[in-house]
Design a protein around this motif. Structure first.
Motif, PDB file in Angstrom:
ATOM      1  N   VAL A  62     -39.473 -12.117  40.622  1.00  0.00           N
ATOM      2  CA  VAL A  62     -38.530 -11.798  41.698  1.00  0.00           C
ATOM      3  C   VAL A  62     -39.291 -11.516  42.996  1.00  0.00           C
ATOM      4  O   VAL A  62     -38.929 -12.017  44.070  1.00  0.00           O
ATOM      5  CB  VAL A  62     -37.658 -10.591  41.319  1.00  0.00           C
ATOM      6  N   ALA A  63     -40.353 -10.710  42.896  1.00  0.00           N
ATOM      7  CA  ALA A  63     -41.126 -10.353  44.088  1.00  0.00           C
ATOM      8  C   ALA A  63     -41.815 -11.577  44.685  1.00  0.00           C
ATOM      9  O   ALA A  63     -41.847 -11.751  45.905  1.00  0.00           O
ATOM     10  CB  ALA A  63     -42.160  -9.285  43.734  1.00  0.00           C
ATOM     11  N   THR A  64     -42.367 -12.440  43.822  1.00  0.00           N
ATOM     12  CA  THR A  64     -43.044 -13.643  44.311  1.00  0.00           C
ATOM     13  C   THR A  64     -42.061 -14.566  45.019  1.00  0.00           C
ATOM     14  O   THR A  64     -42.351 -15.114  46.090  1.00  0.00           O
ATOM     15  CB  THR A  64     -43.720 -14.389  43.148  1.00  0.00           C
ATOM     16  N   ALA A  98     -45.074 -22.466  48.734  1.00  0.00           N
ATOM     17  CA  ALA A  98     -45.963 -22.322  47.578  1.00  0.00           C
ATOM     18  C   ALA A  98     -45.611 -21.079  46.759  1.00  0.00           C
ATOM     19  O   ALA A  98     -45.574 -21.126  45.521  1.00  0.00           O
ATOM     20  CB  ALA A  98     -47.421 -22.253  48.045  1.00  0.00           C
ATOM     21  N   LYS A  99     -45.347 -19.971  47.424  1.00  0.00           N
ATOM     22  CA  LYS A  99     -44.981 -18.746  46.711  1.00  0.00           C
ATOM     23  C   LYS A  99     -43.639 -18.901  46.010  1.00  0.00           C
ATOM     24  O   LYS A  99     -43.452 -18.407  44.885  1.00  0.00           O
ATOM     25  CB  LYS A  99     -44.944 -17.566  47.678  1.00  0.00           C
ATOM     26  N   PHE A 100     -42.689 -19.563  46.654  1.00  0.00           N
ATOM     27  CA  PHE A 100     -41.377 -19.765  46.049  1.00  0.00           C
ATOM     28  C   PHE A 100     -41.505 -20.578  44.761  1.00  0.00           C
ATOM     29  O   PHE A 100     -40.930 -20.222  43.723  1.00  0.00           O
ATOM     30  CB  PHE A 100     -40.446 -20.468  47.032  1.00  0.00           C
ATOM     31  N   VAL A 101     -42.266 -21.661  44.814  1.00  0.00           N
ATOM     32  CA  VAL A 101     -42.460 -22.492  43.620  1.00  0.00           C
ATOM     33  C   VAL A 101     -43.221 -21.716  42.545  1.00  0.00           C
ATOM     34  O   VAL A 101     -42.882 -21.771  41.353  1.00  0.00           O
ATOM     35  CB  VAL A 101     -43.216 -23.786  43.991  1.00  0.00           C
ATOM     36  N   PHE A 104     -41.568 -19.587  39.717  1.00  0.00           N
ATOM     37  CA  PHE A 104     -40.907 -20.206  38.566  1.00  0.00           C
ATOM     38  C   PHE A 104     -41.902 -20.778  37.546  1.00  0.00           C
ATOM     39  O   PHE A 104     -41.494 -21.378  36.553  1.00  0.00           O
ATOM     40  CB  PHE A 104     -39.958 -21.300  39.048  1.00  0.00           C
ATOM     41  N   PHE A 105     -43.191 -20.553  37.791  1.00  0.00           N
ATOM     42  CA  PHE A 105     -44.224 -21.040  36.876  1.00  0.00           C
ATOM     43  C   PHE A 105     -45.180 -19.891  36.569  1.00  0.00           C
ATOM     44  O   PHE A 105     -46.191 -19.722  37.253  1.00  0.00           O
ATOM     45  CB  PHE A 105     -44.975 -22.223  37.489  1.00  0.00           C
ATOM     46  N   PRO A 106     -44.890 -19.090  35.545  1.00  0.00           N
ATOM     47  CA  PRO A 106     -45.720 -17.920  35.243  1.00  0.00           C
ATOM     48  C   PRO A 106     -47.127 -18.291  34.794  1.00  0.00           C
ATOM     49  O   PRO A 106     -47.361 -19.374  34.233  1.00  0.00           O
ATOM     50  CB  PRO A 106     -44.940 -17.225  34.112  1.00  0.00           C
ATOM     51  N   THR A 114     -54.122 -23.455  28.053  1.00  0.00           N
ATOM     52  CA  THR A 114     -53.629 -23.793  29.386  1.00  0.00           C
ATOM     53  C   THR A 114     -52.357 -24.624  29.278  1.00  0.00           C
ATOM     54  O   THR A 114     -52.287 -25.571  28.503  1.00  0.00           O
ATOM     55  CB  THR A 114     -54.693 -24.584  30.162  1.00  0.00           C
ATOM     56  N   THR A 115     -51.347 -24.257  30.042  1.00  0.00           N
ATOM     57  CA  THR A 115     -50.080 -24.978  30.049  1.00  0.00           C
ATOM     58  C   THR A 115     -49.837 -25.575  31.434  1.00  0.00           C
ATOM     59  O   THR A 115     -50.512 -25.226  32.410  1.00  0.00           O
ATOM     60  CB  THR A 115     -48.912 -24.040  29.699  1.00  0.00           C
ATOM     61  N   THR A 116     -48.856 -26.473  31.494  1.00  0.00           N
ATOM     62  CA  THR A 116     -48.496 -27.054  32.791  1.00  0.00           C
ATOM     63  C   THR A 116     -48.022 -25.971  33.747  1.00  0.00           C
ATOM     64  O   THR A 116     -48.368 -25.982  34.942  1.00  0.00           O
ATOM     65  CB  THR A 116     -47.391 -28.108  32.610  1.00  0.00           C
ATOM     66  N   ALA A 117     -47.235 -25.028  33.229  1.00  0.00           N
ATOM     67  CA  ALA A 117     -46.754 -23.926  34.069  1.00  0.00           C
ATOM     68  C   ALA A 117     -47.911 -23.122  34.631  1.00  0.00           C
ATOM     69  O   ALA A 117     -47.918 -22.747  35.808  1.00  0.00           O
ATOM     70  CB  ALA A 117     -45.825 -23.022  33.266  1.00  0.00           C
ATOM     71  N   GLY A 118     -48.911 -22.887  33.783  1.00  0.00           N
ATOM     72  CA  GLY A 118     -50.077 -22.132  34.238  1.00  0.00           C
ATOM     73  C   GLY A 118     -50.858 -22.873  35.307  1.00  0.00           C
ATOM     74  O   GLY A 118     -51.343 -22.269  36.278  1.00  0.00           O
ATOM     75  N   LEU A 119     -50.981 -24.191  35.148  1.00  0.00           N
ATOM     76  CA  LEU A 119     -51.688 -24.998  36.143  1.00  0.00           C
ATOM     77  C   LEU A 119     -50.958 -24.989  37.484  1.00  0.00           C
ATOM     78  O   LEU A 119     -51.585 -24.861  38.541  1.00  0.00           O
ATOM     79  CB  LEU A 119     -51.836 -26.439  35.642  1.00  0.00           C
ATOM     80  N   VAL A 120     -49.619 -25.129  37.433  1.00  0.00           N
ATOM     81  CA  VAL A 120     -48.825 -25.099  38.665  1.00  0.00           C
ATOM     82  C   VAL A 120     -48.943 -23.729  39.325  1.00  0.00           C
ATOM     83  O   VAL A 120     -49.066 -23.619  40.559  1.00  0.00           O
ATOM     84  CB  VAL A 120     -47.352 -25.439  38.381  1.00  0.00           C
ATOM     85  N   HIS A 121     -48.912 -22.683  38.508  1.00  0.00           N
ATOM     86  CA  HIS A 121     -49.042 -21.321  39.034  1.00  0.00           C
ATOM     87  C   HIS A 121     -50.367 -21.163  39.791  1.00  0.00           C
ATOM     88  O   HIS A 121     -50.389 -20.643  40.909  1.00  0.00           O
ATOM     89  CB  HIS A 121     -48.979 -20.315  37.894  1.00  0.00           C
ATOM     90  N   ASN A 122     -51.445 -21.609  39.168  1.00  0.00           N
ATOM     91  CA  ASN A 122     -52.758 -21.468  39.800  1.00  0.00           C
ATOM     92  C   ASN A 122     -52.876 -22.324  41.054  1.00  0.00           C
ATOM     93  O   ASN A 122     -53.452 -21.884  42.058  1.00  0.00           O
ATOM     94  CB  ASN A 122     -53.852 -21.843  38.803  1.00  0.00           C
TER      95      ASN A 122
END
Length: 203
Positions: A62-64, A98-101, A104-106, A114-122
């Motif tokens: 929520v904060a991100t 970038a922060k908004f996206v 949704f990717f923890p 490593t997951t796709t969500a993690g890669l997008v997050h980083n």
């Protein structure tokens, strides 16, 4: 000799600046709350993204998301009231997107694959990390009040600190200093939009 009166600020700009200010305050409140809700997370060494896996972890997302919305609102507010700082506004918008996206990717939990969500997050996190101080630097000519100027240089300093902190086991501390400084910069920039200097470049 009479002094120039402050420029009138469009109501839209005030609303957008207020949104930016509110989201920055929310971000800091959530960060403080996590120190109480998740005392097991070491604030010296651990990244704030790790809060998403613990108690009330959804607050991290929520904060991100709020930070992203706030940055986009601030970029729009600056566009409304000033013709200067185009490149800075664009980069501020990139930061916000970038922060908004990222929200949704923890991040991947420590020790997991490593997951796709993690890669997008980083990826989005790195983009946001580097573009915000550049945006702040490019907006120095637009935000001429003392607070945004001082916080811009502090933001640059904390950026450098984050880059070197991992080597001394203090990444979490440096990251938190960066995040708090970033939030304070948004607050100061939003305040400068609402109450510009007399005679500044306003429309």
């Amino acid at each position: 000799m009479a002094t120039a009166a402050p420029a009138l600020i469009p109501s839209r700009s005030r609303i957008l600046a207020t949104v930016a200010l509110t989201t920055a305050v929310l971000d800091m409140v959530v960060l403080v709350a996590f120190h109480l809700l998740q005392p097991a997370v070491d604030p010296i060494t651990s990244a704030t993204s790790e809060y998403v896996s613990g108690t009330a972890g959804v607050l991290s997302q929520v904060a991100t998301c709020a930070v992203g919305i706030g940055a986009l609102a601030l970029a729009a507010a600056l566009r409304t009231v000033s013709r200067t700082g185009f490149a800075g506004r664009v980069l501020l918008g990139v930061f916000g997107a970038a922060k908004f996206v990222q929200a949704f990717f923890p991040i991947d939990a420590p020790g997991t694959e490593t997951t796709t969500a993690g890669l997008v997050h980083n990826l989005t996190g790195n983009i946001a990390f580097f573009v915000l101080p550049i945006a702040a630097l490019l907006l120095l000519g637009t935000l001429r009040r003392r607070a945004p100027v001082v916080l811009t240089w502090l933001l640059l300093a904390t950026t450098v600190a984050v880059l070197g902190a991992d080597a001394v086991g203090a990444f979490g501390l440096a990251q938190r200093a960066y995040l708090v400084t970033a939030a304070l910069w948004v607050i100061a920039a939003a305040a400068a939009v609402v109450r510009p200097r007399a005679g500044s470049d306003q429309r």
